[in-house]
Design a protein around this motif. Structure first.
Motif, PDB file in Angstrom:
ATOM      1  N   PHE A 101       0.848  -1.193   0.000  1.00 45.30           N
ATOM      2  CA  PHE A 101       0.000   0.000   0.000  1.00 45.30           C
ATOM      3  C   PHE A 101       0.882   1.240   0.000  1.00 45.30           C
ATOM      4  O   PHE A 101       1.971   1.232   0.553  1.00 45.30           O
ATOM      5  CB  PHE A 101      -0.926   0.000   1.221  1.00 45.30           C
ATOM      6  CG  PHE A 101      -1.971  -1.071   1.144  1.00 45.30           C
ATOM      7  CD1 PHE A 101      -3.188  -0.823   0.537  1.00 45.30           C
ATOM      8  CD2 PHE A 101      -1.723  -2.338   1.656  1.00 45.30           C
ATOM      9  CE1 PHE A 101      -4.148  -1.814   0.444  1.00 45.30           C
ATOM     10  CE2 PHE A 101      -2.673  -3.338   1.569  1.00 45.30           C
ATOM     11  CZ  PHE A 101      -3.894  -3.075   0.957  1.00 45.30           C
ATOM     12  N   ARG A 102       0.370   2.276  -0.593  1.00 43.92           N
ATOM     13  CA  ARG A 102       1.237   3.427  -0.873  1.00 43.92           C
ATOM     14  C   ARG A 102       0.797   4.710  -0.163  1.00 43.92           C
ATOM     15  O   ARG A 102      -0.287   4.799   0.387  1.00 43.92           O
ATOM     16  CB  ARG A 102       1.225   3.695  -2.380  1.00 43.92           C
ATOM     17  CG  ARG A 102       1.424   2.461  -3.214  1.00 43.92           C
ATOM     18  CD  ARG A 102       2.692   2.508  -3.984  1.00 43.92           C
ATOM     19  NE  ARG A 102       2.789   1.323  -4.815  1.00 43.92           N
ATOM     20  CZ  ARG A 102       3.005   1.348  -6.118  1.00 43.92           C
ATOM     21  NH1 ARG A 102       3.134   2.502  -6.748  1.00 43.92           N
ATOM     22  NH2 ARG A 102       3.112   0.225  -6.805  1.00 43.92           N
ATOM     23  N   ALA A 103       1.658   5.699  -0.327  1.00 43.07           N
ATOM     24  CA  ALA A 103       1.389   7.014   0.262  1.00 43.07           C
ATOM     25  C   ALA A 103       0.112   7.624  -0.312  1.00 43.07           C
ATOM     26  O   ALA A 103      -0.565   8.395   0.354  1.00 43.07           O
ATOM     27  CB  ALA A 103       2.575   7.942   0.007  1.00 43.07           C
ATOM     28  N   ALA A 104      -0.202   7.301  -1.555  1.00 42.02           N
ATOM     29  CA  ALA A 104      -1.433   7.805  -2.175  1.00 42.02           C
ATOM     30  C   ALA A 104      -2.376   6.634  -2.421  1.00 42.02           C
ATOM     31  O   ALA A 104      -1.922   5.521  -2.708  1.00 42.02           O
ATOM     32  CB  ALA A 104      -1.116   8.500  -3.493  1.00 42.02           C
ATOM     33  N   PRO A 105      -3.676   6.869  -2.328  1.00 43.19           N
ATOM     34  CA  PRO A 105      -4.624   5.781  -2.601  1.00 43.19           C
ATOM     35  C   PRO A 105      -4.700   5.494  -4.097  1.00 43.19           C
ATOM     36  O   PRO A 105      -4.229   6.285  -4.916  1.00 43.19           O
ATOM     37  CB  PRO A 105      -5.950   6.356  -2.109  1.00 43.19           C
ATOM     38  CG  PRO A 105      -5.812   7.831  -2.273  1.00 43.19           C
ATOM     39  CD  PRO A 105      -4.353   8.144  -2.046  1.00 43.19           C
ATOM     40  N   SER A 106      -5.283   4.375  -4.431  1.00 40.82           N
ATOM     41  CA  SER A 106      -5.446   4.032  -5.847  1.00 40.82           C
ATOM     42  C   SER A 106      -6.674   3.147  -5.981  1.00 40.82           C
ATOM     43  O   SER A 106      -6.859   2.204  -5.195  1.00 40.82           O
ATOM     44  CB  SER A 106      -4.210   3.285  -6.343  1.00 40.82           C
ATOM     45  OG  SER A 106      -4.513   2.564  -7.517  1.00 40.82           O
ATOM     46  N   ALA A 107      -7.499   3.432  -6.967  1.00 39.75           N
ATOM     47  CA  ALA A 107      -8.707   2.638  -7.189  1.00 39.75           C
ATOM     48  C   ALA A 107      -8.321   1.170  -7.363  1.00 39.75           C
ATOM     49  O   ALA A 107      -7.493   0.840  -8.222  1.00 39.75           O
ATOM     50  CB  ALA A 107      -9.436   3.141  -8.433  1.00 39.75           C
ATOM     51  N   GLY A 108      -8.877   0.314  -6.525  1.00 35.61           N
ATOM     52  CA  GLY A 108      -8.575  -1.112  -6.616  1.00 35.61           C
ATOM     53  C   GLY A 108      -7.157  -1.452  -6.197  1.00 35.61           C
ATOM     54  O   GLY A 108      -6.701  -2.575  -6.402  1.00 35.61           O
TER      55      GLY A 108
END
Ligand SMILES: Cc1cc2nc3c(=O)[nH]c(=O)nc-3n(C[C@H](O)[C@H](O)[C@H](O)COP(=O)(O)O)c2cc1C
Length: 516
Positions: A101-108
Protein backbone atom coordinates in the motif's frame (compact mmCIF):
# COMPACT_ATOMS: atom_id res chain seq x y z
CA UNK A 1 -16.15 21.26 -29.60
CA UNK A 2 -19.34 19.70 -28.39
CA UNK A 3 -20.83 16.30 -27.77
CA UNK A 4 -19.19 15.15 -30.98
CA UNK A 5 -15.77 14.89 -29.40
CA UNK A 6 -13.73 11.84 -28.49
CA UNK A 7 -13.89 12.79 -24.80
CA UNK A 8 -17.68 13.01 -24.79
CA UNK A 9 -17.94 9.77 -26.70
CA UNK A 10 -15.57 8.07 -24.24
CA UNK A 11 -17.42 9.48 -21.27
CA UNK A 12 -20.76 8.25 -22.55
CA UNK A 13 -19.36 4.82 -23.44
CA UNK A 14 -17.86 4.34 -19.99
CA UNK A 15 -20.82 5.39 -17.88
CA UNK A 16 -22.05 2.91 -15.33
CA UNK A 17 -25.79 2.30 -15.36
CA UNK A 18 -27.87 -0.17 -13.31
CA UNK A 19 -29.00 -2.01 -16.47
CA UNK A 20 -25.49 -2.66 -17.75
CA UNK A 21 -23.37 -3.00 -14.63
CA UNK A 22 -21.40 -6.23 -14.63
CA UNK A 23 -21.65 -6.68 -18.40
CA UNK A 24 -18.10 -5.53 -18.99
CA UNK A 25 -15.05 -7.65 -19.66
CA UNK A 26 -14.17 -10.73 -17.63
CA UNK A 27 -11.34 -10.10 -15.21
CA UNK A 28 -8.42 -12.51 -15.45
CA UNK A 29 -7.90 -12.85 -11.70
CA UNK A 30 -5.05 -15.35 -12.21
CA UNK A 31 -2.94 -12.87 -14.11
CA UNK A 32 -2.96 -9.52 -12.36
CA UNK A 33 -0.73 -6.86 -13.87
CA UNK A 34 2.76 -6.29 -12.48
CA UNK A 35 2.73 -3.44 -9.98
CA UNK A 36 6.26 -2.30 -10.72
CA UNK A 37 8.31 -1.76 -13.86
CA UNK A 38 11.24 -4.05 -14.52
CA UNK A 39 14.53 -3.01 -16.04
CA UNK A 40 16.47 -6.28 -16.00
CA UNK A 41 20.12 -5.78 -15.15
CA UNK A 42 19.83 -2.00 -14.89
CA UNK A 43 21.99 -0.28 -12.26
CA UNK A 44 20.12 1.00 -9.20
CA UNK A 45 20.88 3.83 -6.85
CA UNK A 46 19.37 2.81 -3.52
CA UNK A 47 17.47 5.49 -1.65
CA UNK A 48 16.90 3.20 1.30
CA UNK A 49 20.00 4.41 3.16
CA UNK A 50 18.27 7.80 3.41
CA UNK A 51 14.81 6.43 4.06
CA UNK A 52 12.80 8.82 6.23
CA UNK A 53 11.78 5.98 8.56
CA UNK A 54 14.71 5.32 10.80
CA UNK A 55 13.97 1.62 11.15
CA UNK A 56 14.29 1.19 7.38
CA UNK A 57 17.58 3.00 6.98
CA UNK A 58 20.30 0.46 6.40
CA UNK A 59 23.36 2.64 6.72
CA UNK A 60 23.66 4.90 9.69
CA UNK A 61 26.06 7.32 8.17
CA UNK A 62 25.29 6.90 4.49
CA UNK A 63 24.77 10.61 4.05
CA UNK A 64 28.32 11.23 5.26
CA UNK A 65 29.65 9.38 2.26
CA UNK A 66 27.80 11.54 -0.23
CA UNK A 67 29.64 14.12 -2.28
CA UNK A 68 26.89 16.63 -1.74
CA UNK A 69 24.69 15.72 1.24
CA UNK A 70 23.41 19.26 1.76
CA UNK A 71 22.45 20.36 -1.73
CA UNK A 72 18.79 21.20 -2.43
CA UNK A 73 18.50 18.03 -4.50
CA UNK A 74 20.60 15.78 -2.29
CA UNK A 75 19.78 12.08 -2.24
CA UNK A 76 18.28 12.28 1.27
CA UNK A 77 15.88 14.98 0.11
CA UNK A 78 14.98 13.12 -3.07
CA UNK A 79 14.49 10.00 -0.98
CA UNK A 80 12.02 11.78 1.30
CA UNK A 81 10.27 13.53 -1.56
CA UNK A 82 9.68 10.34 -3.53
CA UNK A 83 8.74 8.33 -0.48
CA UNK A 84 6.09 10.73 0.77
CA UNK A 85 4.77 11.15 -2.75
CA UNK A 86 4.34 7.54 -3.79
CA UNK A 87 6.32 5.24 -1.47
CA UNK A 88 5.18 2.07 0.28
CA UNK A 89 3.60 2.87 3.62
CA UNK A 90 2.08 -0.51 4.52
CA UNK A 91 2.45 -4.15 3.52
CA UNK A 92 -0.38 -6.70 3.73
CA UNK A 93 0.70 -10.34 3.74
CA UNK A 94 -1.70 -13.09 2.71
CA UNK A 95 -1.64 -16.57 1.19
CA UNK A 96 -1.37 -14.94 -2.25
CA UNK A 97 1.72 -13.02 -1.25
CA UNK A 98 2.57 -9.49 -0.27
CA UNK A 99 0.52 -6.48 -1.21
CA UNK A 100 2.03 -3.05 -0.97
CA UNK A 101 0.00 0.00 0.00
CA UNK A 102 1.24 3.43 -0.87
CA UNK A 103 1.39 7.01 0.26
CA UNK A 104 -1.43 7.80 -2.18
CA UNK A 105 -4.62 5.78 -2.60
CA UNK A 106 -5.45 4.03 -5.85
CA UNK A 107 -8.71 2.64 -7.19
CA UNK A 108 -8.58 -1.11 -6.62
CA UNK A 109 -5.03 -0.68 -5.22
CA UNK A 110 -3.69 -1.12 -8.74
CA UNK A 111 -1.27 1.83 -8.69
CA UNK A 112 -0.93 2.84 -12.34
CA UNK A 113 1.20 5.91 -11.58
CA UNK A 114 4.94 5.86 -12.25
CA UNK A 115 7.45 8.58 -11.43
CA UNK A 116 10.67 9.28 -13.32
CA UNK A 117 13.52 11.52 -12.28
CA UNK A 118 15.65 13.33 -14.84
CA UNK A 119 18.86 14.90 -13.54
CA UNK A 120 21.99 16.66 -14.66
CA UNK A 121 24.95 18.18 -12.80
CA UNK A 122 24.22 16.10 -9.73
CA UNK A 123 27.21 15.15 -7.64
CA UNK A 124 25.78 11.84 -6.45
CA UNK A 125 23.73 10.72 -9.45
CA UNK A 126 24.99 10.25 -12.99
CA UNK A 127 23.21 12.43 -15.55
CA UNK A 128 20.23 10.66 -17.03
CA UNK A 129 16.73 9.27 -16.70
CA UNK A 130 15.69 7.19 -13.68
CA UNK A 131 12.55 5.27 -12.83
CA UNK A 132 11.53 5.52 -9.18
CA UNK A 133 11.27 1.89 -8.16
CA UNK A 134 8.70 1.98 -5.40
CA UNK A 135 9.26 -1.63 -4.35
CA UNK A 136 12.94 -1.14 -3.53
CA UNK A 137 12.80 2.60 -2.88
CA UNK A 138 15.55 3.04 -5.45
CA UNK A 139 16.30 4.92 -8.64
CA UNK A 140 16.79 2.66 -11.64
CA UNK A 141 18.65 3.81 -14.72
CA UNK A 142 16.26 3.58 -17.63
CA UNK A 143 18.98 3.46 -20.31
CA UNK A 144 22.07 1.27 -20.50
CA UNK A 145 25.20 3.30 -19.68
CA UNK A 146 26.13 5.74 -22.41
CA UNK A 147 23.09 5.01 -24.57
CA UNK A 148 20.50 7.41 -23.23
CA UNK A 149 20.17 11.17 -23.52
CA UNK A 150 22.04 12.93 -20.75
CA UNK A 151 23.31 16.26 -19.47
CA UNK A 152 22.37 19.38 -21.36
CA UNK A 153 21.04 17.41 -24.31
CA UNK A 154 18.54 15.66 -22.02
CA UNK A 155 17.29 18.92 -20.55
CA UNK A 156 17.21 20.69 -23.90
CA UNK A 157 14.99 17.92 -25.21
CA UNK A 158 12.81 18.00 -22.11
CA UNK A 159 12.52 21.75 -22.31
CA UNK A 160 11.69 21.62 -26.02
CA UNK A 161 9.03 18.98 -25.34
CA UNK A 162 7.57 21.35 -22.71
CA UNK A 163 7.56 24.20 -25.25
CA UNK A 164 10.47 25.87 -23.46
CA UNK A 165 8.44 26.34 -20.33
CA UNK A 166 10.27 28.81 -18.09
CA UNK A 167 10.20 26.45 -15.10
CA UNK A 168 11.76 23.62 -17.11
CA UNK A 169 14.36 25.56 -19.12
CA UNK A 170 16.98 25.96 -16.43
CA UNK A 171 16.05 23.08 -14.14
CA UNK A 172 18.70 20.53 -13.18
CA UNK A 173 16.12 17.99 -12.09
CA UNK A 174 12.55 17.16 -13.02
CA UNK A 175 10.01 14.53 -12.12
CA UNK A 176 7.70 13.16 -14.78
CA UNK A 177 4.48 11.37 -13.84
CA UNK A 178 3.02 8.73 -16.13
CA UNK A 179 0.18 6.22 -15.94
CA UNK A 180 0.48 2.57 -17.00
CA UNK A 181 -3.06 2.13 -18.28
CA UNK A 182 -3.20 -1.66 -18.25
CA UNK A 183 -2.67 -1.91 -14.50
CA UNK A 184 -6.05 -0.30 -13.99
CA UNK A 185 -7.69 -1.44 -17.25
CA UNK A 186 -7.09 -5.08 -16.26
CA UNK A 187 -9.87 -4.64 -13.74
CA UNK A 188 -11.84 -1.62 -14.88
CA UNK A 189 -11.71 -1.92 -18.67
CA UNK A 190 -11.99 1.30 -20.66
CA UNK A 191 -13.23 3.26 -17.64
CA UNK A 192 -9.69 2.89 -16.29
CA UNK A 193 -8.58 6.09 -18.03
CA UNK A 194 -10.67 8.02 -15.53
CA UNK A 195 -9.20 6.14 -12.60
CA UNK A 196 -5.63 6.43 -13.87
CA UNK A 197 -6.02 10.21 -13.93
CA UNK A 198 -7.75 10.33 -10.54
CA UNK A 199 -5.10 8.08 -8.99
CA UNK A 200 -2.30 10.17 -10.41
CA UNK A 201 -4.02 13.31 -9.17
CA UNK A 202 -3.78 11.89 -5.65
CA UNK A 203 -0.07 11.25 -6.12
CA UNK A 204 0.36 14.82 -7.35
CA UNK A 205 -1.48 16.04 -4.26
CA UNK A 206 1.20 14.40 -2.13
CA UNK A 207 3.99 15.72 -4.34
CA UNK A 208 2.69 19.23 -4.14
CA UNK A 209 2.62 19.17 -0.36
CA UNK A 210 5.94 17.36 0.02
CA UNK A 211 7.96 19.61 -2.31
CA UNK A 212 8.13 22.77 -0.13
CA UNK A 213 8.79 20.65 2.95
CA UNK A 214 12.01 19.48 1.31
CA UNK A 215 13.09 23.06 0.65
CA UNK A 216 12.13 22.81 -3.01
CA UNK A 217 9.63 24.32 -5.39
CA UNK A 218 8.03 23.04 -8.56
CA UNK A 219 5.46 23.82 -11.23
CA UNK A 220 2.90 21.49 -12.77
CA UNK A 221 3.59 21.49 -16.50
CA UNK A 222 0.66 19.75 -18.15
CA UNK A 223 1.26 21.07 -21.66
CA UNK A 224 3.98 19.01 -23.33
CA UNK A 225 4.47 17.13 -26.57
CA UNK A 226 3.53 13.72 -25.22
CA UNK A 227 5.49 11.55 -27.64
CA UNK A 228 8.69 13.52 -27.12
CA UNK A 229 8.53 13.11 -23.35
CA UNK A 230 7.58 9.45 -23.78
CA UNK A 231 10.65 8.99 -26.02
CA UNK A 232 12.90 10.48 -23.35
CA UNK A 233 11.51 8.06 -20.77
CA UNK A 234 11.66 5.14 -23.22
CA UNK A 235 8.09 4.18 -22.38
CA UNK A 236 5.71 2.39 -24.76
CA UNK A 237 3.56 4.93 -26.56
CA UNK A 238 -0.13 4.56 -25.93
CA UNK A 239 0.33 2.01 -23.16
CA UNK A 240 1.92 4.34 -20.65
CA UNK A 241 0.71 7.92 -20.89
CA UNK A 242 2.72 10.98 -19.91
CA UNK A 243 0.75 13.05 -17.40
CA UNK A 244 2.93 16.00 -16.49
CA UNK A 245 6.42 17.35 -15.93
CA UNK A 246 7.44 18.77 -12.55
CA UNK A 247 10.76 20.60 -12.61
CA UNK A 248 12.48 20.68 -9.23
CA UNK A 249 14.22 23.83 -8.07
CA UNK A 250 15.67 25.05 -4.84
CA UNK A 251 13.08 26.98 -2.86
CA UNK A 252 15.04 30.18 -3.64
CA UNK A 253 13.65 30.03 -7.17
CA UNK A 254 10.03 30.13 -5.96
CA UNK A 255 9.20 33.61 -7.28
CA UNK A 256 10.68 32.80 -10.69
CA UNK A 257 9.10 29.37 -11.01
CA UNK A 258 5.62 30.00 -9.65
CA UNK A 259 4.17 31.59 -12.78
CA UNK A 260 3.56 30.07 -16.17
CA UNK A 261 1.08 28.03 -18.12
CA UNK A 262 0.08 24.81 -16.42
CA UNK A 263 -2.32 23.44 -19.01
CA UNK A 264 -2.49 23.54 -22.79
CA UNK A 265 -5.07 22.18 -25.20
CA UNK A 266 -4.56 18.93 -27.06
CA UNK A 267 -4.07 18.74 -30.80
CA UNK A 268 -7.32 19.42 -32.61
CA UNK A 269 -9.02 16.19 -33.58
CA UNK A 270 -12.40 15.61 -35.14
CA UNK A 271 -14.37 12.66 -33.85
CA UNK A 272 -14.51 11.12 -37.32
CA UNK A 273 -10.70 11.26 -37.57
CA UNK A 274 -10.08 9.41 -34.29
CA UNK A 275 -8.58 5.99 -34.87
CA UNK A 276 -8.68 2.70 -32.99
CA UNK A 277 -11.42 0.57 -31.48
CA UNK A 278 -10.37 0.63 -27.84
CA UNK A 279 -12.07 3.61 -26.16
CA UNK A 280 -9.23 4.10 -23.67
CA UNK A 281 -6.56 4.10 -26.34
CA UNK A 282 -8.63 6.41 -28.54
CA UNK A 283 -9.04 8.86 -25.71
CA UNK A 284 -5.36 8.72 -24.86
CA UNK A 285 -4.45 9.57 -28.46
CA UNK A 286 -7.07 12.31 -28.60
CA UNK A 287 -5.72 13.99 -25.46
CA UNK A 288 -2.16 14.23 -26.79
CA UNK A 289 -0.28 17.28 -28.00
CA UNK A 290 1.62 16.79 -31.27
CA UNK A 291 4.46 19.01 -32.39
CA UNK A 292 2.95 19.70 -35.79
CA UNK A 293 -0.10 21.24 -34.11
CA UNK A 294 1.74 23.58 -31.76
CA UNK A 295 1.07 26.75 -33.73
CA UNK A 296 -2.67 26.10 -33.67
CA UNK A 297 -2.60 25.16 -29.99
CA UNK A 298 -0.65 28.27 -29.03
CA UNK A 299 -2.94 30.51 -31.05
CA UNK A 300 -5.99 28.99 -29.39
CA UNK A 301 -4.39 29.40 -25.95
CA UNK A 302 -3.76 33.08 -26.68
CA UNK A 303 -7.36 33.69 -27.59
CA UNK A 304 -8.64 31.78 -24.59
CA UNK A 305 -6.38 33.45 -22.06
CA UNK A 306 -8.53 36.57 -21.92
CA UNK A 307 -11.84 34.76 -21.80
CA UNK A 308 -13.43 34.14 -18.47
CA UNK A 309 -14.37 30.56 -17.79
CA UNK A 310 -18.11 30.45 -17.29
CA UNK A 311 -19.44 28.59 -14.33
CA UNK A 312 -23.02 27.78 -15.02
CA UNK A 313 -25.65 29.63 -13.04
CA UNK A 314 -28.06 26.77 -12.85
CA UNK A 315 -29.41 27.16 -9.36
CA UNK A 316 -31.38 29.81 -7.63
CA UNK A 317 -29.51 29.05 -4.45
CA UNK A 318 -31.17 29.49 -1.14
CA UNK A 319 -29.47 30.74 2.01
CA UNK A 320 -26.17 29.08 2.61
CA UNK A 321 -24.10 27.95 5.53
CA UNK A 322 -20.87 29.82 6.01
CA UNK A 323 -17.97 27.51 6.73
CA UNK A 324 -15.63 28.78 9.40
CA UNK A 325 -12.33 26.91 9.56
CA UNK A 326 -10.22 26.95 12.70
CA UNK A 327 -7.25 28.24 10.73
CA UNK A 328 -5.09 25.28 11.73
CA UNK A 329 -2.57 24.26 9.08
CA UNK A 330 -3.47 20.64 8.55
CA UNK A 331 -0.24 20.05 6.63
CA UNK A 332 1.86 20.88 9.66
CA UNK A 333 2.40 17.21 10.41
CA UNK A 334 2.24 16.05 6.80
CA UNK A 335 4.70 13.17 6.96
CA UNK A 336 2.90 11.51 9.87
CA UNK A 337 -0.43 12.09 8.20
CA UNK A 338 0.75 10.42 5.00
CA UNK A 339 2.12 7.49 6.97
CA UNK A 340 -1.21 7.06 8.77
CA UNK A 341 -3.39 7.62 5.73
CA UNK A 342 -5.57 4.72 4.66
CA UNK A 343 -8.86 4.76 2.85
CA UNK A 344 -11.55 4.12 5.41
CA UNK A 345 -13.25 0.81 4.69
CA UNK A 346 -16.28 1.43 6.88
CA UNK A 347 -17.94 4.58 8.17
CA UNK A 348 -20.12 4.65 11.28
CA UNK A 349 -23.02 6.82 10.14
CA UNK A 350 -22.26 9.37 12.87
CA UNK A 351 -22.16 13.07 12.13
CA UNK A 352 -19.40 15.65 11.86
CA UNK A 353 -19.17 19.02 13.50
CA UNK A 354 -19.43 22.05 11.25
CA UNK A 355 -15.91 22.98 12.31
CA UNK A 356 -14.55 19.63 11.12
CA UNK A 357 -16.25 20.00 7.76
CA UNK A 358 -15.05 23.61 7.53
CA UNK A 359 -11.45 22.63 8.20
CA UNK A 360 -11.48 19.91 5.57
CA UNK A 361 -13.17 22.12 2.98
CA UNK A 362 -10.82 25.04 3.62
CA UNK A 363 -7.74 22.84 3.25
CA UNK A 364 -9.05 21.53 -0.06
CA UNK A 365 -10.71 24.62 -1.54
CA UNK A 366 -9.32 27.68 0.21
CA UNK A 367 -5.76 26.69 1.09
CA UNK A 368 -4.84 30.36 0.82
CA UNK A 369 -6.68 30.85 4.12
CA UNK A 370 -4.68 28.24 5.98
CA UNK A 371 -1.36 27.61 4.19
CA UNK A 372 1.67 29.74 3.37
CA UNK A 373 1.96 30.93 -0.22
CA UNK A 374 4.74 28.55 -1.17
CA UNK A 375 2.64 25.59 -0.01
CA UNK A 376 -0.41 26.38 -2.14
CA UNK A 377 -1.49 23.63 -4.53
CA UNK A 378 -0.52 23.79 -8.18
CA UNK A 379 -3.46 22.48 -10.15
CA UNK A 380 -3.72 22.26 -13.90
CA UNK A 381 -6.93 24.30 -13.96
CA UNK A 382 -9.10 23.52 -10.97
CA UNK A 383 -11.38 26.45 -11.81
CA UNK A 384 -13.18 24.07 -14.16
CA UNK A 385 -14.36 21.94 -11.26
CA UNK A 386 -17.36 22.51 -9.06
CA UNK A 387 -18.30 20.78 -5.84
CA UNK A 388 -21.58 19.65 -4.38
CA UNK A 389 -21.84 18.31 -0.86
CA UNK A 390 -24.68 16.00 0.06
CA UNK A 391 -25.01 16.45 3.78
CA UNK A 392 -26.36 13.49 5.71
CA UNK A 393 -25.38 14.55 9.21
CA UNK A 394 -23.38 17.67 9.95
CA UNK A 395 -24.04 19.60 13.13
CA UNK A 396 -25.94 22.82 12.47
CA UNK A 397 -26.89 21.93 8.89
CA UNK A 398 -30.13 20.67 7.44
CA UNK A 399 -29.57 17.42 5.54
CA UNK A 400 -29.66 18.07 1.82
CA UNK A 401 -27.75 18.87 -1.34
CA UNK A 402 -25.46 21.89 -1.19
CA UNK A 403 -23.32 23.68 -3.73
CA UNK A 404 -19.92 24.95 -2.61
CA UNK A 405 -19.22 28.59 -3.37
CA UNK A 406 -15.46 28.31 -2.88
CA UNK A 407 -14.59 31.98 -2.82
CA UNK A 408 -17.09 32.65 -0.05
CA UNK A 409 -16.46 29.25 1.51
CA UNK A 410 -20.18 28.85 1.74
CA UNK A 411 -22.40 25.85 1.17
CA UNK A 412 -25.55 27.00 -0.62
CA UNK A 413 -28.66 24.93 -0.43
CA UNK A 414 -29.86 23.23 -3.59
CA UNK A 415 -32.52 21.11 -1.93
CA UNK A 416 -33.42 19.76 1.48
CA UNK A 417 -33.77 16.09 2.20
CA UNK A 418 -32.16 12.97 3.57
CA UNK A 419 -30.45 11.32 0.62
CA UNK A 420 -28.58 8.41 2.20
CA UNK A 421 -30.47 5.94 0.01
CA UNK A 422 -29.67 7.90 -3.14
CA UNK A 423 -25.94 8.20 -2.44
CA UNK A 424 -25.82 4.51 -1.52
CA UNK A 425 -27.39 3.64 -4.87
CA UNK A 426 -25.16 6.07 -6.80
CA UNK A 427 -22.01 4.50 -5.31
CA UNK A 428 -23.05 1.09 -6.67
CA UNK A 429 -24.49 0.11 -3.30
CA UNK A 430 -21.32 0.80 -1.34
CA UNK A 431 -22.18 1.41 2.30
CA UNK A 432 -19.53 4.12 2.60
CA UNK A 433 -21.74 6.55 0.70
CA UNK A 434 -24.73 5.79 2.94
CA UNK A 435 -22.83 5.88 6.23
CA UNK A 436 -20.81 9.00 5.49
CA UNK A 437 -21.64 12.22 7.30
CA UNK A 438 -21.46 13.88 3.90
CA UNK A 439 -20.60 12.94 0.34
CA UNK A 440 -18.67 15.32 -1.89
CA UNK A 441 -19.29 15.29 -5.63
CA UNK A 442 -16.65 16.88 -7.84
CA UNK A 443 -18.35 17.91 -11.08
CA UNK A 444 -17.52 19.82 -14.25
CA UNK A 445 -19.18 21.27 -17.29
CA UNK A 446 -17.45 19.05 -19.83
CA UNK A 447 -18.58 21.00 -22.86
CA UNK A 448 -17.04 24.23 -21.55
CA UNK A 449 -13.89 22.42 -20.45
CA UNK A 450 -13.50 20.88 -23.91
CA UNK A 451 -13.90 24.28 -25.50
CA UNK A 452 -10.96 25.44 -23.46
CA UNK A 453 -8.53 22.52 -23.72
CA UNK A 454 -9.90 20.16 -26.35
CA UNK A 455 -9.96 16.50 -25.37
CA UNK A 456 -7.05 17.08 -22.99
CA UNK A 457 -9.51 18.77 -20.64
CA UNK A 458 -10.72 15.31 -19.71
CA UNK A 459 -7.29 14.58 -18.24
CA UNK A 460 -7.00 17.85 -16.34
CA UNK A 461 -10.46 17.49 -14.81
CA UNK A 462 -9.71 14.05 -13.40
CA UNK A 463 -6.17 14.92 -12.33
CA UNK A 464 -7.30 18.02 -10.47
CA UNK A 465 -10.27 16.22 -8.91
CA UNK A 466 -7.87 13.52 -7.67
CA UNK A 467 -5.53 16.21 -6.37
CA UNK A 468 -8.37 17.89 -4.46
CA UNK A 469 -9.50 14.45 -3.28
CA UNK A 470 -6.07 13.84 -1.80
CA UNK A 471 -6.17 17.13 0.07
CA UNK A 472 -9.56 16.10 1.47
CA UNK A 473 -8.07 12.73 2.44
CA UNK A 474 -5.08 14.20 4.22
CA UNK A 475 -7.12 16.84 6.02
CA UNK A 476 -9.60 14.21 7.17
CA UNK A 477 -6.92 11.81 8.38
CA UNK A 478 -5.16 14.64 10.23
CA UNK A 479 -8.44 15.34 12.05
CA UNK A 480 -9.02 11.68 12.87
CA UNK A 481 -11.97 11.38 10.49
CA UNK A 482 -12.81 8.64 8.00
CA UNK A 483 -12.53 9.24 4.27
CA UNK A 484 -12.57 7.35 0.98
CA UNK A 485 -12.67 8.13 -2.70
CA UNK A 486 -15.34 6.48 -4.83
CA UNK A 487 -14.46 5.96 -8.48
CA UNK A 488 -17.34 3.67 -9.40
CA UNK A 489 -20.75 5.35 -9.59
CA UNK A 490 -23.88 5.53 -11.70
CA UNK A 491 -23.10 8.65 -13.67
CA UNK A 492 -26.58 9.75 -14.67
CA UNK A 493 -27.99 9.17 -11.20
CA UNK A 494 -25.58 11.81 -9.90
CA UNK A 495 -27.04 14.39 -12.29
CA UNK A 496 -30.52 13.53 -11.06
CA UNK A 497 -29.60 13.90 -7.40
CA UNK A 498 -27.71 17.16 -7.89
CA UNK A 499 -30.20 18.56 -10.40
CA UNK A 500 -27.47 19.33 -12.92
CA UNK A 501 -27.83 19.06 -16.71
CA UNK A 502 -26.23 16.31 -18.76
CA UNK A 503 -23.34 18.47 -19.97
CA UNK A 504 -22.11 18.58 -16.40
CA UNK A 505 -20.57 15.34 -15.33
CA UNK A 506 -19.53 13.82 -12.08
CA UNK A 507 -15.76 13.43 -12.10
CA UNK A 508 -15.20 11.94 -8.67
CA UNK A 509 -16.82 11.30 -5.30
CA UNK A 510 -15.33 11.52 -1.81
CA UNK A 511 -17.08 10.17 1.30
CA UNK A 512 -16.31 11.84 4.60
CA UNK A 513 -17.43 10.78 8.06
CA UNK A 514 -16.42 8.93 11.19
CA UNK A 515 -14.62 5.61 10.92
CA UNK A 516 -16.89 2.66 11.67
C1 LIG B 1 -9.77 7.11 -7.73
C2 LIG B 1 -10.08 6.22 -6.57
C3 LIG B 1 -11.28 5.53 -6.52
C4 LIG B 1 -11.58 4.72 -5.43
N1 LIG B 1 -12.79 4.11 -5.39
C5 LIG B 1 -13.13 3.37 -4.30
C6 LIG B 1 -14.42 2.80 -4.19
O1 LIG B 1 -15.26 2.96 -5.08
N2 LIG B 1 -14.70 2.09 -3.07
C7 LIG B 1 -13.79 1.91 -2.06
O2 LIG B 1 -14.10 1.26 -1.06
N3 LIG B 1 -12.54 2.44 -2.15
C8 LIG B 1 -12.20 3.16 -3.24
N4 LIG B 1 -10.96 3.73 -3.32
C9 LIG B 1 -9.95 3.46 -2.28
C10 LIG B 1 -9.02 2.33 -2.71
O3 LIG B 1 -9.67 1.10 -2.64
C11 LIG B 1 -7.76 2.34 -1.85
O4 LIG B 1 -7.06 3.52 -2.11
C12 LIG B 1 -6.84 1.18 -2.10
O5 LIG B 1 -7.42 -0.02 -1.71
C13 LIG B 1 -5.53 1.36 -1.36
O6 LIG B 1 -5.73 1.46 0.01
P1 LIG B 1 -5.35 2.73 0.87
O7 LIG B 1 -5.99 3.92 0.26
O8 LIG B 1 -5.87 2.43 2.24
O9 LIG B 1 -3.87 2.88 0.85
C14 LIG B 1 -10.64 4.56 -4.38
C15 LIG B 1 -9.44 5.25 -4.44
C16 LIG B 1 -9.16 6.08 -5.51
C17 LIG B 1 -7.88 6.84 -5.53
Amino acid sequence: MTHSSVAWQYHTQTKYAPETLGQGQDIDWDHPPAQFKHYPGAPQTPLLPYHPLEKLRNEEDAAQRLNDPDSPLSLPRLSRLLYFTNGITAIARSAEGEHFFRAAPSAGALYPTELYLLVRRHLDLADGVYNYNVRNHALIEVYPKGLGPSGDELFERLSAACLNHRAVRDADAALVATAVYWRSAWRYGPRAFRRCMLDTGHVLGNLDLAVPRQGLCTFAVGGCVDDEVADLLAIPHGQEGVIGVFPLHSHDAFERVRRGTAALASSPLKLEDARGEDPLRRLHEATCIRREDLAAIRAAAGVDAGADYKISQKHEFRAGVKLSPSGADLAADLEHTILRRRSTRQLSGEGLTLRELSDVMAFAYRPDLVSPEDALPRYFDSGMLETFVVVHDVQGMEPGVYYLAPRQLELRLVKHGVFRGETHHIALGQDLARDAACVMFHTADLTSALERYGNRAYRYLHLDAGHIGQRVNLAAIRLGLGVSGIGGFFDDAVNQLLDVPERELCVYITCLGRPG
